[in-house]
Design a protein around this motif. Structure first.
Motif, PDB file in Angstrom:
ATOM      1  N   SER A  25      37.860  28.777  42.284  1.00  0.00           N
ATOM      2  CA  SER A  25      36.433  28.589  42.548  1.00  0.00           C
ATOM      3  C   SER A  25      36.201  28.597  44.046  1.00  0.00           C
ATOM      4  O   SER A  25      37.100  28.274  44.825  1.00  0.00           O
ATOM      5  CB  SER A  25      35.901  27.309  41.897  1.00  0.00           C
ATOM      6  OG  SER A  25      36.564  26.187  42.383  1.00  0.00           O
ATOM      7  N   TYR A  26      35.021  29.018  44.422  1.00  0.00           N
ATOM      8  CA  TYR A  26      34.713  29.046  45.857  1.00  0.00           C
ATOM      9  C   TYR A  26      33.224  28.931  46.114  1.00  0.00           C
ATOM     10  O   TYR A  26      32.405  29.357  45.315  1.00  0.00           O
ATOM     11  CB  TYR A  26      35.265  30.302  46.534  1.00  0.00           C
ATOM     12  CG  TYR A  26      35.026  31.623  45.848  1.00  0.00           C
ATOM     13  CD1 TYR A  26      35.981  32.142  44.973  1.00  0.00           C
ATOM     14  CD2 TYR A  26      33.872  32.356  46.081  1.00  0.00           C
ATOM     15  CE1 TYR A  26      35.771  33.362  44.338  1.00  0.00           C
ATOM     16  CE2 TYR A  26      33.662  33.579  45.459  1.00  0.00           C
ATOM     17  CZ  TYR A  26      34.617  34.073  44.590  1.00  0.00           C
ATOM     18  OH  TYR A  26      34.410  35.282  43.966  1.00  0.00           O
ATOM     19  N   ASP A  27      32.944  28.323  47.241  1.00  0.00           N
ATOM     20  CA  ASP A  27      31.604  28.301  47.816  1.00  0.00           C
ATOM     21  C   ASP A  27      31.539  29.534  48.715  1.00  0.00           C
ATOM     22  O   ASP A  27      32.199  29.590  49.757  1.00  0.00           O
ATOM     23  CB  ASP A  27      31.444  27.010  48.623  1.00  0.00           C
ATOM     24  CG  ASP A  27      30.160  26.968  49.426  1.00  0.00           C
ATOM     25  OD1 ASP A  27      29.482  28.004  49.569  1.00  0.00           O
ATOM     26  OD2 ASP A  27      29.842  25.872  49.946  1.00  0.00           O
ATOM     27  N   GLY A  28      30.768  30.540  48.317  1.00  0.00           N
ATOM     28  CA  GLY A  28      30.776  31.824  49.016  1.00  0.00           C
ATOM     29  C   GLY A  28      29.971  31.861  50.304  1.00  0.00           C
ATOM     30  O   GLY A  28      29.945  32.894  50.983  1.00  0.00           O
ATOM     31  N   THR A  29      29.348  30.738  50.665  1.00  0.00           N
ATOM     32  CA  THR A  29      28.399  30.723  51.794  1.00  0.00           C
ATOM     33  C   THR A  29      28.954  31.365  53.057  1.00  0.00           C
ATOM     34  O   THR A  29      28.283  32.167  53.709  1.00  0.00           O
ATOM     35  CB  THR A  29      27.981  29.264  52.113  1.00  0.00           C
ATOM     36  OG1 THR A  29      27.521  28.648  50.921  1.00  0.00           O
ATOM     37  CG2 THR A  29      26.895  29.227  53.177  1.00  0.00           C
ATOM     38  N   GLU A  62      38.724  24.377  52.656  1.00  0.00           N
ATOM     39  CA  GLU A  62      38.274  23.448  51.615  1.00  0.00           C
ATOM     40  C   GLU A  62      37.121  23.991  50.768  1.00  0.00           C
ATOM     41  O   GLU A  62      36.730  23.350  49.794  1.00  0.00           O
ATOM     42  CB  GLU A  62      37.920  22.080  52.207  1.00  0.00           C
ATOM     43  CG  GLU A  62      36.767  22.111  53.162  1.00  0.00           C
ATOM     44  CD  GLU A  62      36.307  20.714  53.600  1.00  0.00           C
ATOM     45  OE1 GLU A  62      36.984  19.724  53.287  1.00  0.00           O
ATOM     46  OE2 GLU A  62      35.265  20.639  54.253  1.00  0.00           O
ATOM     47  N   ASP A  63      36.624  25.194  51.104  1.00  0.00           N
ATOM     48  CA  ASP A  63      35.591  25.787  50.241  1.00  0.00           C
ATOM     49  C   ASP A  63      36.170  26.799  49.245  1.00  0.00           C
ATOM     50  O   ASP A  63      35.421  27.540  48.594  1.00  0.00           O
ATOM     51  CB  ASP A  63      34.432  26.389  51.057  1.00  0.00           C
ATOM     52  CG  ASP A  63      34.899  27.262  52.204  1.00  0.00           C
ATOM     53  OD1 ASP A  63      36.107  27.532  52.300  1.00  0.00           O
ATOM     54  OD2 ASP A  63      34.040  27.678  53.017  1.00  0.00           O
ATOM     55  N   GLY A  78      28.238  35.817  50.092  1.00  0.00           N
ATOM     56  CA  GLY A  78      27.367  34.674  49.829  1.00  0.00           C
ATOM     57  C   GLY A  78      27.304  34.223  48.382  1.00  0.00           C
ATOM     58  O   GLY A  78      26.708  33.191  48.079  1.00  0.00           O
ATOM     59  N   VAL A  79      27.913  34.981  47.467  1.00  0.00           N
ATOM     60  CA  VAL A  79      27.907  34.608  46.044  1.00  0.00           C
ATOM     61  C   VAL A  79      29.066  33.646  45.775  1.00  0.00           C
ATOM     62  O   VAL A  79      30.134  33.752  46.385  1.00  0.00           O
ATOM     63  CB  VAL A  79      28.024  35.877  45.158  1.00  0.00           C
ATOM     64  CG1 VAL A  79      28.246  35.510  43.688  1.00  0.00           C
ATOM     65  CG2 VAL A  79      26.771  36.738  45.321  1.00  0.00           C
ATOM     66  N   HIS A  80      28.845  32.702  44.882  1.00  0.00           N
ATOM     67  CA  HIS A  80      29.826  31.665  44.570  1.00  0.00           C
ATOM     68  C   HIS A  80      30.555  31.961  43.258  1.00  0.00           C
ATOM     69  O   HIS A  80      30.107  32.787  42.476  1.00  0.00           O
ATOM     70  CB  HIS A  80      29.127  30.308  44.456  1.00  0.00           C
ATOM     71  CG  HIS A  80      28.092  30.096  45.509  1.00  0.00           C
ATOM     72  ND1 HIS A  80      28.423  29.923  46.836  1.00  0.00           N
ATOM     73  CD2 HIS A  80      26.732  30.081  45.462  1.00  0.00           C
ATOM     74  CE1 HIS A  80      27.313  29.787  47.547  1.00  0.00           C
ATOM     75  NE2 HIS A  80      26.265  29.874  46.745  1.00  0.00           N
ATOM     76  N   ALA A  81      31.641  31.239  43.021  1.00  0.00           N
ATOM     77  CA  ALA A  81      32.332  31.346  41.729  1.00  0.00           C
ATOM     78  C   ALA A  81      32.856  29.981  41.322  1.00  0.00           C
ATOM     79  O   ALA A  81      33.409  29.252  42.152  1.00  0.00           O
ATOM     80  CB  ALA A  81      33.487  32.338  41.811  1.00  0.00           C
ATOM     81  N   ARG A  82      32.673  29.641  40.048  1.00  0.00           N
ATOM     82  CA  ARG A  82      33.287  28.431  39.494  1.00  0.00           C
ATOM     83  C   ARG A  82      34.617  28.770  38.847  1.00  0.00           C
ATOM     84  O   ARG A  82      35.500  27.930  38.789  1.00  0.00           O
ATOM     85  CB  ARG A  82      32.367  27.767  38.464  1.00  0.00           C
ATOM     86  CG  ARG A  82      31.117  27.230  39.134  1.00  0.00           C
ATOM     87  CD  ARG A  82      30.544  25.997  38.459  1.00  0.00           C
ATOM     88  NE  ARG A  82      29.514  25.473  39.324  1.00  0.00           N
ATOM     89  CZ  ARG A  82      29.537  24.271  39.900  1.00  0.00           C
ATOM     90  NH1 ARG A  82      30.524  23.440  39.656  1.00  0.00           N
ATOM     91  NH2 ARG A  82      28.572  23.890  40.707  1.00  0.00           N
TER      92      ARG A  82
END
Lengths: 255, 255
Positions: free
Chosen positions: B10-14, B96-97, B65-69
């Protein structure tokens, strides 16, 4: 005519030096709220050269880095805006990590600090093989798993109407350190370990020192039975470490 | 001996330029994963001077910028570490993202892209008088409230085995633009409006263009009945705007 506005505010405290004004920085929650309201006063032309500064009174001070889901505050304002329009104005001009969730005109005698009857804080820890990517700024990541049963046993010894001086982060505290804490509840959900703490009021760093002490019990570094001794000692050095600010969130203020 | 490792990430794509390698930047998810695994190979001394680069194969590319769980990926590795130790190693060295949530040795023939049977995406919008302080990086804040019923009526006309060329953000797409989408479900919960979209696979920007088109229907700028015409036109300019990346999250890949 000035009216008294009660506001519910939430904020991500990561970027801020806490709720209260600090010298040499505008990065406080109180400062950001007041700056937006000063801007409104200027745009409405209701201030005048000799107007006193606008003061937003919070229910309490949150430390640097601490978050709030529902801080209550109040402010005396002379504005033409309706409650809804005032909320919309503030949310338009505040940074996106601060939100005004409700605005109501209240009785002149309402004072968000003096009238506060209780507060609920939540402290969030994480322990797991994966990492809390999406709320990493709001949780304290542990590298070991604490024993929940031991922590709850210790937590049950922390409640009551007591002198919490051992859990006060301010060594120069002159006023009473007696507080009433009625709930210290620990909940485990997946990788999250959440501490819910409710009391009449809290000393500086008190929730974080309580959490740090409970974690030391959970890690086996202390026994639950030590809690009464720690309380009786009235000595900060007897309690555990101060858990990091990022895991703490003010959830609710009771009136 | 190289083994095939299947990983859930998972990642925070920001902060990232999407899943896939890009020239002139190391800020891609694939790049970060591979860099950590290259570091492991170096520390284990299993590479050698002529070793081919490690390639992490993702189930699909997510945009900048897209995220993934739960992105699924696989990688051929020669390591002494157990699955658990490999996961722990990666989470220790990744930013950590990005989090590795699961690591399993799988059949050599497993290929996370070719074997993917379906994907679930979620697009999250927010409309309300307050603001989404704690998940502001993961939601698209609307300044008007869209009509959910109109959007769901339009969404129901978007499903099927169809040519989605009008919803493809890549004007130079040479391969087939036919995809099977079986679910476009819209859920309202408090101030959140969530779009759940499941299909066999998706074209570039497809979920974001579908969401943007549905929002235009919800705002009354289009009618649900236009959807069949938009699909039939096979013309990107007939569909709606591309909703911002920050609201999109890859939830699950089916095998």
């Amino acid at each position: 005519m000035k009216k008294n506005y009660k506001m519910i505010v939430s904020y991500d405290g990561t970027r801020y030096y806490g709720w209260e004004h600090q010298p040499d920085t505008d990065m406080t929650i109180q400062g950001k709220l007041e700056a937006v309201l000063e801007g409104l006063r200027m745009s409405e032309g209701t201030g005048g050269a000799d107007a006193s500064p606008i003061t937003v009174i919070g229910a309490g001070r949150t430390d640097a880095g601490v978050h709030a889901r529902a801080m209550t505050c109040n402010v005396l304002l002379d504005t033409e805006l309706t409650e809804e329009a005032l909320q919309a104005y503030m949310n338009r001009y505040l940074p996106e990590d601060i939100s005004v969730n409700d605005v109501r005109i209240c009785a002149d005698r309402f004072h968000s600090r003096f009238k506060a009857m209780g507060k609920t804080y939540r402290y969030t820890c994480w322990y797991g093989a994966s990492r809390p990517v999406f709320d990493r700024k709001y949780v304290y990541v542990l590298d070991r798993k604490p024993d929940i049963g031991r922590m709850q046993a210790a937590a049950d010894l922390m409640t009551g109407l007591r002198d919490y001086k051992s859990f006060c982060g301010n060594p120069r505290m002159k006023k009473s350190t007696v507080r009433a804490v009625d709930t210290v509840r620990i909940e485990e959900s997946g990788s999250y370990i959440r501490f819910y703490i409710h009391g009449s009021g809290f000393l500086q760093n008190m929730v974080r020192i309580m959490t740090g002490t409970l974690l030391e019990v959970g890690f086996g570094d202390r026994d639950p039975e030590e809690i009464p001794e720690i309380l009786a000692a009235c000595d900060r050095s007897r309690a555990g470490f101060t858990a990091p600010a990022k895991g703490l969130c003010l959830m609710k203020v009771d009136y």
